[in-house]
Every structure is written in structure tokens, then in C-alpha cells.
Design an enzyme around this catalytic site. Structure first.
Site, PDB file in Angstrom:
ATOM      1  N   HIS A 181       0.836  -1.207   0.000  1.00 31.64           N
ATOM      2  CA  HIS A 181       0.000   0.000   0.000  1.00 31.64           C
ATOM      3  C   HIS A 181       0.870   1.256   0.000  1.00 31.64           C
ATOM      4  O   HIS A 181       0.616   2.198  -0.758  1.00 31.64           O
ATOM      5  CB  HIS A 181      -0.932   0.001   1.212  1.00 31.64           C
ATOM      6  CG  HIS A 181      -1.682   1.279   1.388  1.00 31.64           C
ATOM      7  ND1 HIS A 181      -2.863   1.549   0.725  1.00 31.64           N
ATOM      8  CD2 HIS A 181      -1.395   2.387   2.117  1.00 31.64           C
ATOM      9  CE1 HIS A 181      -3.280   2.756   1.057  1.00 31.64           C
ATOM     10  NE2 HIS A 181      -2.399   3.285   1.902  1.00 31.64           N
ATOM     11  N   GLU A 182       1.894   1.270   0.826  1.00 36.03           N
ATOM     12  CA  GLU A 182       2.790   2.433   0.866  1.00 36.03           C
ATOM     13  C   GLU A 182       3.532   2.573  -0.465  1.00 36.03           C
ATOM     14  O   GLU A 182       3.772   3.695  -0.922  1.00 36.03           O
ATOM     15  CB  GLU A 182       3.753   2.346   2.047  1.00 36.03           C
ATOM     16  CG  GLU A 182       3.072   2.355   3.410  1.00 36.03           C
ATOM     17  CD  GLU A 182       2.085   3.494   3.611  1.00 36.03           C
ATOM     18  OE1 GLU A 182       2.293   4.595   3.066  1.00 36.03           O
ATOM     19  OE2 GLU A 182       1.075   3.285   4.310  1.00 36.03           O
TER      20      GLU A 182
ATOM     21  N   HIS B 205       1.554   4.553  -2.861  1.00 38.19           N
ATOM     22  CA  HIS B 205       1.731   6.009  -2.787  1.00 38.19           C
ATOM     23  C   HIS B 205       2.979   6.454  -3.556  1.00 38.19           C
ATOM     24  O   HIS B 205       2.967   7.501  -4.213  1.00 38.19           O
ATOM     25  CB  HIS B 205       1.823   6.476  -1.329  1.00 38.19           C
ATOM     26  CG  HIS B 205       0.542   6.371  -0.583  1.00 38.19           C
ATOM     27  ND1 HIS B 205      -0.626   6.978  -1.007  1.00 38.19           N
ATOM     28  CD2 HIS B 205       0.231   5.732   0.567  1.00 38.19           C
ATOM     29  CE1 HIS B 205      -1.588   6.726  -0.140  1.00 38.19           C
ATOM     30  NE2 HIS B 205      -1.100   5.966   0.820  1.00 38.19           N
TER      31      HIS B 205
ATOM     32  N   HIS C  25       3.066   9.007  -6.708  1.00 37.55           N
ATOM     33  CA  HIS C  25       3.981  10.141  -6.793  1.00 37.55           C
ATOM     34  C   HIS C  25       4.774  10.086  -8.089  1.00 37.55           C
ATOM     35  O   HIS C  25       4.924  11.098  -8.791  1.00 37.55           O
ATOM     36  CB  HIS C  25       4.911  10.137  -5.573  1.00 37.55           C
ATOM     37  CG  HIS C  25       5.845  11.285  -5.528  1.00 37.55           C
ATOM     38  ND1 HIS C  25       7.200  11.123  -5.417  1.00 37.55           N
ATOM     39  CD2 HIS C  25       5.642  12.624  -5.582  1.00 37.55           C
ATOM     40  CE1 HIS C  25       7.791  12.309  -5.409  1.00 37.55           C
ATOM     41  NE2 HIS C  25       6.871  13.230  -5.507  1.00 37.55           N
TER      42      HIS C  25
END
Length: 190
Positions: free
Chosen positions: A59-60, A63, A67
Site C-alpha cells: 500500500h505504501e 503512494h 507520486h
């Protein structure tokens, strides 16, 4: 495979080589910092081999992928962070001072507007979080890190995590509505 190893594989398979992965102390402290391009994983995720740990790490990574691909809602969220932080820290004190001490509708209204920015931030956060989870599950399957039932279990874990954002946003929206009904509009209150 540990959470850190899964994160590295996901990042590299997405063509991202300039994001470092670091261990960070604490529980639920996992996050991606776009300013420094660092993915920080908590002790319970970094070295753990559970499906949940791998899901959180993925999940991270979602991100970081957002980006890297200039995902617009992430950019908007990053742009309003200062206003949202300012608003969330000053809103209630302004409303209280305006209502109790100064009897100033201007301070009350200013507090409500500042609180509104914090609510807007939360609303923008919802698609960012759901999209990161969607990207995570896709990458876990594409890279072969997880299969079948493991993917299904990861979807459940990430879905439950996303519901905490939904609940927080709903609570903030209700609080904003409550503030408007109690103090908004400058009407006479007896």
C-alpha cells in the site's frame, strides 16, 4: 518475503529505483514521504513475512507509484497539507474564543472555515488511499508476491484500513455540520 523485500520488488517492478526503504519505530507509522522519496515501514511491517505486513508495505508503495506517475489527487492533497494542518489546529480554539469570550461571529466563522479545510483534506485523502490500495493489490498479483487467497486476504486487510479513513471523514463531516448548525450564520442565540 518480508514487507521490506516486497516493497523493494514492487518499486523496482514499477521502474522506481530512487525511493529508499527505511525502518521506522512505532505502530501504524508506515508512510511514504514524497519530499525525500523515502518509504518508511514500521517494525511490525519491515521484517515481518505475514500477508498483512506485505499488504501494508505494498500500500505504501502504491503512494510511491502515485507520486512517480504524478497522480493528481496526491498532488492536490500535498498542496493543501499546510492549510489543513493550520486549520485543524486553530479551528476549535477560534470557535471557542469567538463563542465564549469575545462573542465574535467573525472568529466563529473563521474557525468554521479553517475546520472546513481539514475536512476537505480528508475528503481528498479518500481517493488517494483507495487508489494506493488498488495499485498495491494489482502489483502484488503482477509480481507474483501473493497468489489467490493471499490476494483476497490482502484486499480485506486494505479494505478494512480504508474504512478507518471513511469513518474519520464521516465523523469530521458531521462535526462540521454540527458547528455550522450551532454557530453558523450569525443568528441570535439565546
Amino acid at each position: 518475503m518480508t514487507g521490506a523485500e516486497a516493497a523493494e520488488r514492487i518499486l523496482h517492478s514499477s521502474g522506481i529505483y530512487d525511493v529508499s526503504i527505511q525502518r521506522v519505530a512505532g505502530q501504524l507509522s508506515d508512510h511514504y514521504d514524497p519530499r525525500t522519496k523515502v518509504l518508511r515501514l514500521s517494525d511490525s511491517v519491515y521484517g515481518d513475512t505475514s500477508v498483512a505486513a506485505i499488504g501494508v508495505a505494498a500500500h505504501e508503495c502504491g503512494h510511491a507509484i502515485q507520486h512517480n506517475k504524478a497522480y493528481v489527487p496526491l498532488k492536490v492533497r500535498a498542496a493543501i497539507v499546510p492549510v489543513a494542518n493550520f486549520g485543524s489546529s486553530l479551528a476549535m480554539p477560534l470557535i471557542l474564543v469567538g463563542a465564549i469570550f469575545a462573542h465574535s461571529q467573525f472568529l466563529i466563522d473563521l474557525g468554521i472555515w479553517l475546520f472546513s479545510f481539514a475536512v476537505i483534506f480528508q475528503l481528498i485523502t479518500l481517493p488517494v488511499e483507495f487508489n494506493a490500495s488498488r495499485r498495491a493489490v494489482a502489483r502484488l498479483g503482477e509480481t507474483g508476491i501473493l497468489y489467490g487467497d493471499e490476494i483476497h486476504a490482502t484486499k480485506k486487510v486494505l479494505g478494512a484500513a480504508a474504512l478507518t479513513y471513511v469513518a474519520g471523514t464521516a465523523a469530521s463531516l458531521l462535526q462540521l455540520l454540527r458547528l455550522i448548525l450551532l454557530f453558523g450564520g450569525g443568528r441570535d442565540r439565546d
